[in-house]
Design a protein around this motif. Structure first.
Motif, PDB file in Angstrom:
ATOM      1  N   LEU A  49       0.914  -1.105  -0.062  1.00  0.00           N
ATOM      2  CA  LEU A  49      -0.109   0.097   0.137  1.00  0.00           C
ATOM      3  C   LEU A  49       0.847   1.363   0.166  1.00  0.00           C
ATOM      4  CD1 LEU A  49      -2.640  -1.245   2.921  1.00  0.00           C
ATOM      5  CD2 LEU A  49      -2.706  -1.476   0.272  1.00  0.00           C
ATOM      6  N   ALA A  50       1.884   1.169   0.983  1.00  0.00           N
ATOM      7  CA  ALA A  50       2.945   2.167   0.690  1.00  0.00           C
ATOM      8  C   ALA A  50       4.259   1.881   1.444  1.00  0.00           C
ATOM      9  CB  ALA A  50       2.345   3.574   1.576  1.00  0.00           C
ATOM     10  N   THR A  51       4.988   2.910   1.538  1.00  0.00           N
ATOM     11  CA  THR A  51       6.193   2.573   2.268  1.00  0.00           C
ATOM     12  C   THR A  51       6.638   3.500   3.235  1.00  0.00           C
ATOM     13  OG1 THR A  51       7.377   1.943   0.347  1.00  0.00           O
ATOM     14  CG2 THR A  51       8.717   2.332   1.702  1.00  0.00           C
ATOM     15  N   VAL A  52       7.202   2.862   4.390  1.00  0.00           N
ATOM     16  CA  VAL A  52       7.338   3.593   5.804  1.00  0.00           C
ATOM     17  C   VAL A  52       8.866   3.829   5.728  1.00  0.00           C
ATOM     18  CG1 VAL A  52       7.057   4.040   8.344  1.00  0.00           C
ATOM     19  CG2 VAL A  52       5.229   2.930   6.738  1.00  0.00           C
ATOM     20  N   ALA A  53       9.518   4.827   5.799  1.00  0.00           N
ATOM     21  CA  ALA A  53      11.068   5.151   5.699  1.00  0.00           C
ATOM     22  C   ALA A  53      11.369   5.728   6.858  1.00  0.00           C
ATOM     23  CB  ALA A  53      11.291   5.741   4.407  1.00  0.00           C
ATOM     24  N   GLN A  54      12.514   5.466   7.486  1.00  0.00           N
ATOM     25  CA  GLN A  54      12.986   6.041   8.442  1.00  0.00           C
ATOM     26  C   GLN A  54      14.219   7.124   8.206  1.00  0.00           C
ATOM     27  OE1 GLN A  54      14.335   2.735  10.903  1.00  0.00           O
ATOM     28  NE2 GLN A  54      12.746   3.079  12.378  1.00  0.00           N
ATOM     29  N   ASP A  55      15.031   6.445   7.354  1.00  0.00           N
ATOM     30  CA  ASP A  55      16.090   7.409   6.447  1.00  0.00           C
ATOM     31  C   ASP A  55      17.073   7.669   7.555  1.00  0.00           C
ATOM     32  OD1 ASP A  55      15.198   6.929   4.037  1.00  0.00           O
ATOM     33  OD2 ASP A  55      14.393   8.983   3.613  1.00  0.00           O
ATOM     34  N   SER A  56      17.119   6.965   8.591  1.00  0.00           N
ATOM     35  CA  SER A  56      18.354   7.085   9.655  1.00  0.00           C
ATOM     36  C   SER A  56      19.666   6.783   9.224  1.00  0.00           C
ATOM     37  CB  SER A  56      17.959   6.804  10.789  1.00  0.00           C
ATOM     38  OG  SER A  56      17.862   5.141  10.875  1.00  0.00           O
ATOM     39  N   ARG A  57      19.587   5.898   8.288  1.00  0.00           N
ATOM     40  CA  ARG A  57      21.009   5.724   7.691  1.00  0.00           C
ATOM     41  C   ARG A  57      20.452   5.413   6.026  1.00  0.00           C
ATOM     42  NH1 ARG A  57      25.992   5.480   9.337  1.00  0.00           N
ATOM     43  NH2 ARG A  57      26.417   3.346   8.228  1.00  0.00           N
ATOM     44  N   LEU A  58      21.596   6.080   5.013  1.00  0.00           N
ATOM     45  CA  LEU A  58      21.199   6.095   3.857  1.00  0.00           C
ATOM     46  C   LEU A  58      22.653   5.687   2.952  1.00  0.00           C
ATOM     47  CD1 LEU A  58      19.919   9.830   3.634  1.00  0.00           C
ATOM     48  CD2 LEU A  58      18.648   7.608   3.250  1.00  0.00           C
ATOM     49  N   VAL A  59      22.313   5.211   1.904  1.00  0.00           N
ATOM     50  CA  VAL A  59      23.434   4.895   1.102  1.00  0.00           C
ATOM     51  C   VAL A  59      23.684   5.676  -0.080  1.00  0.00           C
ATOM     52  CG1 VAL A  59      23.990   2.936  -0.476  1.00  0.00           C
ATOM     53  CG2 VAL A  59      23.179   2.327   1.324  1.00  0.00           C
ATOM     54  N   LEU A  60      24.839   6.158  -0.430  1.00  0.00           N
ATOM     55  CA  LEU A  60      25.400   6.899  -1.438  1.00  0.00           C
ATOM     56  C   LEU A  60      25.776   5.791  -2.622  1.00  0.00           C
ATOM     57  CD1 LEU A  60      26.074   9.754  -3.140  1.00  0.00           C
ATOM     58  CD2 LEU A  60      28.407   9.325  -1.885  1.00  0.00           C
ATOM     59  N   ARG A  61      25.318   5.784  -3.646  1.00  0.00           N
ATOM     60  CA  ARG A  61      25.513   4.957  -4.870  1.00  0.00           C
ATOM     61  C   ARG A  61      26.154   5.760  -5.765  1.00  0.00           C
ATOM     62  NH1 ARG A  61      23.665  -0.261  -7.083  1.00  0.00           N
ATOM     63  NH2 ARG A  61      23.309  -0.162  -9.248  1.00  0.00           N
ATOM     64  N   ALA A  62      27.531   5.618  -6.247  1.00  0.00           N
ATOM     65  CA  ALA A  62      28.067   6.308  -6.986  1.00  0.00           C
ATOM     66  C   ALA A  62      28.278   5.581  -8.225  1.00  0.00           C
ATOM     67  CB  ALA A  62      29.444   7.022  -6.563  1.00  0.00           C
ATOM     68  N   GLU A  63      28.136   6.207  -9.359  1.00  0.00           N
ATOM     69  CA  GLU A  63      28.267   5.329 -10.761  1.00  0.00           C
ATOM     70  C   GLU A  63      29.637   5.832 -11.355  1.00  0.00           C
ATOM     71  OE1 GLU A  63      26.310   3.113 -11.812  1.00  0.00           O
ATOM     72  OE2 GLU A  63      24.766   3.503 -10.244  1.00  0.00           O
ATOM     73  N   VAL A  64      30.518   4.863 -11.645  1.00  0.00           N
ATOM     74  CA  VAL A  64      31.750   5.240 -11.809  1.00  0.00           C
ATOM     75  C   VAL A  64      32.214   4.637 -13.281  1.00  0.00           C
ATOM     76  CG1 VAL A  64      34.413   5.198 -11.355  1.00  0.00           C
ATOM     77  CG2 VAL A  64      32.541   4.940  -9.459  1.00  0.00           C
ATOM     78  N   SER A  65      32.805   5.424 -14.191  1.00  0.00           N
ATOM     79  CA  SER A  65      33.036   5.082 -15.622  1.00  0.00           C
ATOM     80  C   SER A  65      34.104   3.752 -15.218  1.00  0.00           C
ATOM     81  CB  SER A  65      33.744   6.151 -16.453  1.00  0.00           C
ATOM     82  OG  SER A  65      34.103   5.600 -17.486  1.00  0.00           O
ATOM     83  N   GLU A  66      33.939   2.947 -16.351  1.00  0.00           N
ATOM     84  CA  GLU A  66      34.859   1.708 -15.922  1.00  0.00           C
ATOM     85  C   GLU A  66      36.114   1.842 -16.538  1.00  0.00           C
ATOM     86  OE1 GLU A  66      33.713  -0.016 -20.607  1.00  0.00           O
ATOM     87  OE2 GLU A  66      32.947  -1.150 -18.937  1.00  0.00           O
ATOM     88  N   LYS A  67      36.425   2.936 -16.977  1.00  0.00           N
ATOM     89  CA  LYS A  67      37.936   3.337 -17.073  1.00  0.00           C
ATOM     90  C   LYS A  67      38.754   3.634 -15.892  1.00  0.00           C
ATOM     91  CE  LYS A  67      37.524   8.411 -17.550  1.00  0.00           C
ATOM     92  NZ  LYS A  67      37.911   9.608 -18.551  1.00  0.00           N
ATOM     93  N   TYR A  68      37.966   3.787 -14.826  1.00  0.00           N
ATOM     94  CA  TYR A  68      38.477   4.045 -13.706  1.00  0.00           C
ATOM     95  C   TYR A  68      38.479   2.648 -12.660  1.00  0.00           C
ATOM     96  CZ  TYR A  68      38.175   8.863 -14.172  1.00  0.00           C
ATOM     97  OH  TYR A  68      38.201  10.073 -14.771  1.00  0.00           O
ATOM     98  N   TYR A  69      38.333   1.445 -13.264  1.00  0.00           N
ATOM     99  CA  TYR A  69      38.098   0.294 -12.587  1.00  0.00           C
ATOM    100  C   TYR A  69      39.444  -0.285 -11.734  1.00  0.00           C
ATOM    101  CZ  TYR A  69      36.939  -4.645 -11.688  1.00  0.00           C
ATOM    102  OH  TYR A  69      36.516  -5.653 -10.721  1.00  0.00           O
ATOM    103  N   GLY A  70      40.403   0.085 -12.408  1.00  0.00           N
ATOM    104  CA  GLY A  70      41.875  -0.266 -11.747  1.00  0.00           C
ATOM    105  C   GLY A  70      41.800   0.676 -10.425  1.00  0.00           C
ATOM    106  N   SER A  71      41.201   1.686 -10.297  1.00  0.00           N
ATOM    107  CA  SER A  71      41.400   2.617  -9.019  1.00  0.00           C
ATOM    108  C   SER A  71      40.396   2.241  -8.039  1.00  0.00           C
ATOM    109  CB  SER A  71      41.282   3.949  -9.442  1.00  0.00           C
ATOM    110  OG  SER A  71      42.442   4.421 -10.441  1.00  0.00           O
ATOM    111  N   LEU A  72      39.351   1.590  -8.395  1.00  0.00           N
ATOM    112  CA  LEU A  72      38.341   1.390  -7.303  1.00  0.00           C
ATOM    113  C   LEU A  72      38.779   0.512  -6.045  1.00  0.00           C
ATOM    114  CD1 LEU A  72      35.240  -0.076  -9.655  1.00  0.00           C
ATOM    115  CD2 LEU A  72      35.864   2.229  -8.732  1.00  0.00           C
ATOM    116  N   PRO A  73      39.876  -0.491  -6.085  1.00  0.00           N
ATOM    117  CA  PRO A  73      40.230  -0.868  -4.716  1.00  0.00           C
ATOM    118  C   PRO A  73      40.857   0.105  -3.785  1.00  0.00           C
ATOM    119  CG  PRO A  73      40.859  -2.388  -6.602  1.00  0.00           C
ATOM    120  CD  PRO A  73      40.389  -0.995  -7.344  1.00  0.00           C
ATOM    121  N   LEU A  74      41.484   1.286  -4.497  1.00  0.00           N
ATOM    122  CA  LEU A  74      42.078   2.316  -3.584  1.00  0.00           C
ATOM    123  C   LEU A  74      41.200   3.287  -3.182  1.00  0.00           C
ATOM    124  CD1 LEU A  74      44.959   3.290  -6.244  1.00  0.00           C
ATOM    125  CD2 LEU A  74      44.974   1.424  -4.360  1.00  0.00           C
TER     126      LEU A  74
END
Length: 389
Positions: free
Chosen positions: A219-244
């Motif tokens: 029927l609906a969603t009840v959200a607390q939003d006390s914790r959130l997630v930042l989802r960044a979209e990174v170009s695959e050319k930076y894939y080698g830098s992701l572990p850093l």
């Protein structure tokens, strides 16, 4: 008599000649002094220096920073989105089938309405349905099952029926009791109330007054939003830098405020090992505390921070001014004298920018109110100033 006139004429001529010579000498002396003053003024007026009195600097909030080598993280600039953290949202579902009603609640069923745990949000009425009122049917089934159970319980005690027959009466009773307990205290004039499972606010409204909802339907969603997630979209050319990557800064479009994950108890959750299907971007996720002001679902400019580079000169972004694609800072020479300095910039993390050339360690750079110095530079009338180096 003639001699007297001749003597007087000679005296007058001598006097006039003397006065003329004195005037010429004074004029020459004045001209010489004037040239010396002009030369002195030319030596004192340093081109490129800007005079900005201390009183004005205090009035506009001018601030400075002494530039020193420091560590500066490598930056990958990208975009992303703020999404709810896992477990921070709960779906409000229909507990029974019925017609959506708001008769028994004073809670506005709209996006953003704050609700408390166990607070009635809406009701599901079934009195006018062909199958009849579901609450009446559940109660009748429970009462019949309880009657059969009570009878079987008495008979088994008197050894009139076997224990197997008694168990056959127990199972329907327990099922009917569980169904009735689920609605026993929720029945009202508008039907069976649907309660909020957690404290939070309503979002993703899926029904309206008068809609039919089947049991289990969201029927609906009840959200607390006390914790959130930042989802960044990174170009695959930076894939080698992701572990850093260790942390991130981000800025939302609606308030232009820069948020730093370390200040929000943030942490790196994970990065994908391959792009999503049909995409050229690899998601990198961070979780952080929502301390107010951050809206779930908002898009953001993201600055991913990788391994730090030592001994780097950097200044706040507010220190930069730009003219036709060329960047400048203002270096303080003394308490009211400044110099405009061209610089070459590198990556920025949303707060500070790396300086590749144009500054040296120990330079005192204006970090706030640099725009006022830019206006002073453009002013046609600049006050004279003596500055000895």
């Amino acid at each position: 008599m003639k001699k007297i006139y001749i003597i007087l004429w000679a005296i007058c001529a001598y006097t006039l000649a003397a006065c003329g010579n004195h005037a010429d000498k004074e004029h020459e002396a004045h001209d010489h002094e004037g040239h010396e003053h002009e030369n002195e003024h030319e030596e004192e007026a340093r081109p490129g220096e800007i005079v900005f009195p201390v009183e004005k600097a205090e009035a506009v909030g001018l601030k400075t920073k002494t530039v020193q080598p420091e560590a500066f993280a490598e930056v990958i600039k990208t975009s992303g989105r703020i999404v709810p953290a896992q477990g921070d949202e709960r779906t409000l579902s229909a507990t029974v089938s019925g017609i959506v009603s708001f008769t028994d609640t004073n809670t506005p069923f709209i996006e953003g309405t704050a609700v408390r745990k166990e607070q009635p949000v809406l009701s599901l009425a079934s009195g006018d349905m062909a199958d009849g009122d579901i609450y009446v049917r559940i109660r009748a089934a429970f009462e019949k099952a309880k009657s059969d159970y009570d009878m079987a319980d008495a008979l088994v005690k008197n050894r009139i029926i076997s224990e197997k027959e008694w168990r056959q009466a127990v199972a329907p009773y327990e099922t009917a009791k569980a169904a009735f307990d689920a609605v026993r205290d929720k029945q009202g004039d508008g039907g069976i109330a649907v309660l909020s499972p957690i404290n939070g606010y309503l979002k993703n409204i899926r029904v309206k007054e008068g809609d039919y909802a089947a049991a289990g339907q969201p029927l609906a969603t009840v959200a607390q939003d006390s914790r959130l997630v930042l989802r960044a979209e990174v170009s695959e050319k930076y894939y080698g830098s992701l572990p850093l990557i260790r942390s991130a800064h981000f800025r939302t479009a609606y308030d232009h405020c820069l948020y730093r994950l370390p200040e929000l108890n943030g942490r790196l959750l994970s990065y994908a090992r391959s792009p999503e299907e049909g995409s050229f971007y690899v998601p990198v996720s961070f979780e952080f505390d929502n301390r107010g002001g951050i809206v779930s679902g908002a898009y953001a400019e993201v600055f991913l921070l990788a391994s730090p580079v030592p001994d780097v000169l950097c200044v706040p972004l507010s220190a930069l001014t730009e003219e036709q694609g060329v960047y400048f800072v203002y270096i303080q020479l003394d308490e009211d004298c400044y110099r405009k300095q061209e610089v070459t910039t590198g990556a920025d993390n949303g707060a500070e920018v790396r300086i590749l050339s144009g500054l040296t360690a120990g330079d005192v750079v204006v970090t706030e109110a640099a725009y006022h110095l830019k206006l002073a530079t453009a002013s046609a009338a600049m006050p004279a100033h003596t500055h000895h180096h």
